[in-house]
Motif scaffolding. Sequence first.
Motif, PDB file in Angstrom:
ATOM      1  N   LEU A  55      20.663  28.067  81.266  1.00 15.36           N
ATOM      2  CA  LEU A  55      20.778  27.522  80.138  1.00 15.36           C
ATOM      3  C   LEU A  55      20.756  28.822  78.969  1.00 15.36           C
ATOM      4  O   LEU A  55      21.558  28.914  78.099  1.00 15.36           O
ATOM      5  CB  LEU A  55      19.897  26.540  79.548  1.00 15.36           C
ATOM      6  N   LEU A  56      19.915  29.460  79.186  1.00 19.56           N
ATOM      7  CA  LEU A  56      19.829  30.605  78.198  1.00 19.56           C
ATOM      8  C   LEU A  56      21.159  31.662  78.508  1.00 19.56           C
ATOM      9  O   LEU A  56      21.601  32.136  77.459  1.00 19.56           O
ATOM     10  CB  LEU A  56      18.541  31.705  78.772  1.00 19.56           C
ATOM     11  N   ALA A  57      21.525  32.024  79.572  1.00 17.99           N
ATOM     12  CA  ALA A  57      22.677  32.874  80.031  1.00 17.99           C
ATOM     13  C   ALA A  57      23.914  32.098  79.169  1.00 17.99           C
ATOM     14  O   ALA A  57      24.705  32.846  78.789  1.00 17.99           O
ATOM     15  CB  ALA A  57      22.753  33.071  81.369  1.00 17.99           C
ATOM     16  N   ALA A  58      23.954  30.793  79.166  1.00 22.26           N
ATOM     17  CA  ALA A  58      25.324  30.148  78.823  1.00 22.26           C
ATOM     18  C   ALA A  58      25.049  30.131  77.301  1.00 22.26           C
ATOM     19  O   ALA A  58      26.325  30.549  76.576  1.00 22.26           O
ATOM     20  CB  ALA A  58      24.849  28.642  79.443  1.00 22.26           C
ATOM     21  N   ARG A  59      23.927  30.054  76.806  1.00 23.27           N
ATOM     22  CA  ARG A  59      23.823  29.970  75.200  1.00 23.27           C
ATOM     23  C   ARG A  59      24.320  31.346  74.686  1.00 23.27           C
ATOM     24  O   ARG A  59      25.017  31.516  73.855  1.00 23.27           O
ATOM     25  CB  ARG A  59      22.438  29.731  74.848  1.00 23.27           C
ATOM     26  N   GLU A  60      23.808  32.497  75.548  1.00 26.57           N
ATOM     27  CA  GLU A  60      24.220  33.710  75.077  1.00 26.57           C
ATOM     28  C   GLU A  60      25.618  34.303  75.316  1.00 26.57           C
ATOM     29  O   GLU A  60      26.379  35.019  74.705  1.00 26.57           O
ATOM     30  CB  GLU A  60      23.275  34.782  75.800  1.00 26.57           C
ATOM     31  N   ALA A  61      26.193  33.437  76.266  1.00 31.22           N
ATOM     32  CA  ALA A  61      27.825  33.684  76.507  1.00 31.22           C
ATOM     33  C   ALA A  61      28.667  32.671  75.555  1.00 31.22           C
ATOM     34  O   ALA A  61      30.022  32.884  75.870  1.00 31.22           O
ATOM     35  CB  ALA A  61      27.918  33.104  78.053  1.00 31.22           C
ATOM     36  N   ILE A 106      28.342  29.521  74.907  1.00 30.41           N
ATOM     37  CA  ILE A 106      28.543  27.921  75.334  1.00 30.41           C
ATOM     38  C   ILE A 106      27.529  27.193  74.294  1.00 30.41           C
ATOM     39  O   ILE A 106      26.366  27.286  74.480  1.00 30.41           O
ATOM     40  CB  ILE A 106      28.248  27.546  76.717  1.00 30.41           C
ATOM     41  N   GLU A 107      28.002  26.472  73.461  1.00 29.75           N
ATOM     42  CA  GLU A 107      27.274  25.767  72.027  1.00 29.75           C
ATOM     43  C   GLU A 107      26.424  24.687  72.771  1.00 29.75           C
ATOM     44  O   GLU A 107      25.018  24.641  72.616  1.00 29.75           O
ATOM     45  CB  GLU A 107      28.234  25.593  71.112  1.00 29.75           C
ATOM     46  N   ASP A 108      27.073  23.755  73.562  1.00 32.03           N
ATOM     47  CA  ASP A 108      26.229  22.839  74.055  1.00 32.03           C
ATOM     48  C   ASP A 108      25.877  22.957  75.560  1.00 32.03           C
ATOM     49  O   ASP A 108      26.660  22.650  76.336  1.00 32.03           O
ATOM     50  CB  ASP A 108      27.235  21.287  73.905  1.00 32.03           C
ATOM     51  N   VAL A 109      24.551  23.432  75.656  1.00 36.94           N
ATOM     52  CA  VAL A 109      24.385  23.988  77.015  1.00 36.94           C
ATOM     53  C   VAL A 109      23.992  22.670  78.134  1.00 36.94           C
ATOM     54  O   VAL A 109      23.921  22.800  78.944  1.00 36.94           O
ATOM     55  CB  VAL A 109      23.137  24.961  76.952  1.00 36.94           C
ATOM     56  N   ARG A 110      23.782  21.575  77.165  1.00 30.77           N
ATOM     57  CA  ARG A 110      23.730  20.264  78.029  1.00 30.77           C
ATOM     58  C   ARG A 110      24.734  19.968  79.150  1.00 30.77           C
ATOM     59  O   ARG A 110      24.435  19.058  79.781  1.00 30.77           O
ATOM     60  CB  ARG A 110      23.111  19.357  77.187  1.00 30.77           C
ATOM     61  N   GLN A 111      25.906  20.740  78.694  1.00 28.77           N
ATOM     62  CA  GLN A 111      27.183  20.413  79.568  1.00 28.77           C
ATOM     63  C   GLN A 111      26.900  21.021  80.927  1.00 28.77           C
ATOM     64  O   GLN A 111      27.343  20.846  81.854  1.00 28.77           O
ATOM     65  CB  GLN A 111      28.424  20.977  79.092  1.00 28.77           C
ATOM     66  N   ILE A 112      26.118  21.986  81.060  1.00 26.23           N
ATOM     67  CA  ILE A 112      25.866  22.777  82.363  1.00 26.23           C
ATOM     68  C   ILE A 112      25.521  21.804  83.326  1.00 26.23           C
ATOM     69  O   ILE A 112      24.489  20.970  83.272  1.00 26.23           O
ATOM     70  CB  ILE A 112      24.969  24.002  82.196  1.00 26.23           C
ATOM     71  N   LYS A 113      25.937  21.800  84.520  1.00 28.94           N
ATOM     72  CA  LYS A 113      26.048  20.929  85.556  1.00 28.94           C
ATOM     73  C   LYS A 113      24.885  21.582  86.559  1.00 28.94           C
ATOM     74  O   LYS A 113      25.365  22.623  87.165  1.00 28.94           O
ATOM     75  CB  LYS A 113      26.976  20.559  86.497  1.00 28.94           C
ATOM     76  N   TYR A 114      23.322  21.241  86.462  1.00 27.66           N
ATOM     77  CA  TYR A 114      22.521  21.923  87.239  1.00 27.66           C
ATOM     78  C   TYR A 114      21.888  20.999  88.401  1.00 27.66           C
ATOM     79  O   TYR A 114      21.817  19.930  87.929  1.00 27.66           O
ATOM     80  CB  TYR A 114      21.240  22.390  86.410  1.00 27.66           C
ATOM     81  N   VAL A 115      21.840  21.337  89.622  1.00 22.38           N
ATOM     82  CA  VAL A 115      21.506  20.710  90.743  1.00 22.38           C
ATOM     83  C   VAL A 115      20.293  21.296  91.252  1.00 22.38           C
ATOM     84  O   VAL A 115      20.203  22.244  91.592  1.00 22.38           O
ATOM     85  CB  VAL A 115      22.623  20.453  91.800  1.00 22.38           C
ATOM     86  N   ALA A 116      19.060  20.288  91.153  1.00 21.30           N
ATOM     87  CA  ALA A 116      17.662  20.983  91.764  1.00 21.30           C
ATOM     88  C   ALA A 116      17.287  20.550  92.895  1.00 21.30           C
ATOM     89  O   ALA A 116      17.711  19.430  93.674  1.00 21.30           O
ATOM     90  CB  ALA A 116      16.646  19.987  90.817  1.00 21.30           C
ATOM     91  N   PHE A 117      16.874  21.611  93.809  1.00 21.69           N
ATOM     92  CA  PHE A 117      16.488  21.564  95.088  1.00 21.69           C
ATOM     93  C   PHE A 117      15.018  22.061  95.160  1.00 21.69           C
ATOM     94  O   PHE A 117      14.407  22.625  94.267  1.00 21.69           O
ATOM     95  CB  PHE A 117      17.311  22.309  96.161  1.00 21.69           C
ATOM     96  N   ASP A 118      14.101  21.577  96.410  1.00 20.96           N
ATOM     97  CA  ASP A 118      12.927  21.889  96.421  1.00 20.96           C
ATOM     98  C   ASP A 118      12.750  23.182  97.055  1.00 20.96           C
ATOM     99  O   ASP A 118      12.597  23.712  98.394  1.00 20.96           O
ATOM    100  CB  ASP A 118      12.298  20.872  97.433  1.00 20.96           C
ATOM    101  N   GLY A 119      12.992  24.260  96.383  1.00 20.48           N
ATOM    102  CA  GLY A 119      12.989  25.826  96.849  1.00 20.48           C
ATOM    103  C   GLY A 119      14.428  26.586  96.759  1.00 20.48           C
ATOM    104  O   GLY A 119      15.334  25.774  97.145  1.00 20.48           O
ATOM    105  N   GLY A 120      14.389  27.686  96.687  1.00 20.78           N
ATOM    106  CA  GLY A 120      15.554  28.503  96.542  1.00 20.78           C
ATOM    107  C   GLY A 120      16.275  28.469  98.046  1.00 20.78           C
ATOM    108  O   GLY A 120      17.469  28.365  98.252  1.00 20.78           O
ATOM    109  N   GLY A 121      15.697  28.515  99.021  1.00 22.69           N
ATOM    110  CA  GLY A 121      16.444  28.202 100.406  1.00 22.69           C
ATOM    111  C   GLY A 121      17.310  26.978 100.733  1.00 22.69           C
ATOM    112  O   GLY A 121      18.527  27.341 101.068  1.00 22.69           O
ATOM    113  N   GLU A 122      16.641  25.989 100.147  1.00 19.55           N
ATOM    114  CA  GLU A 122      17.572  24.794 100.041  1.00 19.55           C
ATOM    115  C   GLU A 122      18.847  24.936  99.309  1.00 19.55           C
ATOM    116  O   GLU A 122      19.995  24.526  99.687  1.00 19.55           O
ATOM    117  CB  GLU A 122      16.589  23.590  99.916  1.00 19.55           C
TER     118      GLU A 122
END
Length: 324
Positions: free
Chosen positions: A167-173, A175-191
Amino acid sequence: MKKLIGLAAAFTLASSIAAFAFEPSNTECIAPANPGGGWDFTCRQVGKTMQDLGLIPGTMQVTNLAGGGGGVAYAEVANKRNDDNNLIVAASSATATRLAQGAFPGNTMDQMRWVGAVGADYGIIAVAADSDVETLSELMDMIKADPTSVSVAGGSAVGGWDHLKVLLAAREAGIEDVRQIKYVAFDGGGEAVTQLLAGSVQAFTGDASEAKGFVDSGDIKVIAVLSPERLEGDFADFPTAKEQGIDVIGANWRGFYAPGGMSDDAYAFWTDAVAKTYASDEWKAVMAQNGLAPLDMTGDAFEAFVAESIASITDLSKQIGLIK
């Protein structure tokens, strides 16, 4: 000769432990995520280094306890293992983020004893090795053109540190409404990387240490490191977001907390063990190999640092609209 070496190692261990009333046995580190992520890395590498230095007897057991972005492990320690003197738990900026946002229901930072930090891990954004995307700017342009076309996976929960970095990177790029970013959460970076390689998502957000193995295997390519300047060593070829015109820095501290009911003697032992680990040549080599930046603090100083981190992330989360 082997016998002499063994006696020397035993003497080193005995001398180290004798300085404290607490004597460790059956030591354990909980990694609050599945194998392959940053918390898993922290437990395993620090445990191995402590063993190599003779700071603990035998091998440290690593237990992966995934769930809730670290919340399952936090609740387990608070509710069931509150007085375990042989237990430490891997923590990071992701832990502070979840606490700042009230994401561990009924749990607060003062339920734990904060042991110390072993370095800072700069954030990265990566894509699959065969992706057509070559730069962070290209990825952000894709999001600007069609926010639904790009999903970004990370190893922390929604609103967690991996999410915040994107979100921070998107805002600096721009993108005004960073809530548009589709983020998918997993239990750990490996997954999360597994899903990236499967084509389920288009990008990955994590930390340099957890990404390196996947870069070495040829599975992913790092399109941006969220550091003020390029990292050294094996990471020198990875461009920063800043040099691509997106001025964002995201550093993830790595360290440990312990059960709140841990005795003062045991707490003194663990803060000392972490300090000695950090100061060792063995740990400096681990840091260099895995892109960790210096961050050295233990005990009261570390607890104050965590409290300040939580306060700062609370403000940031409010600014972005993640919490009220």
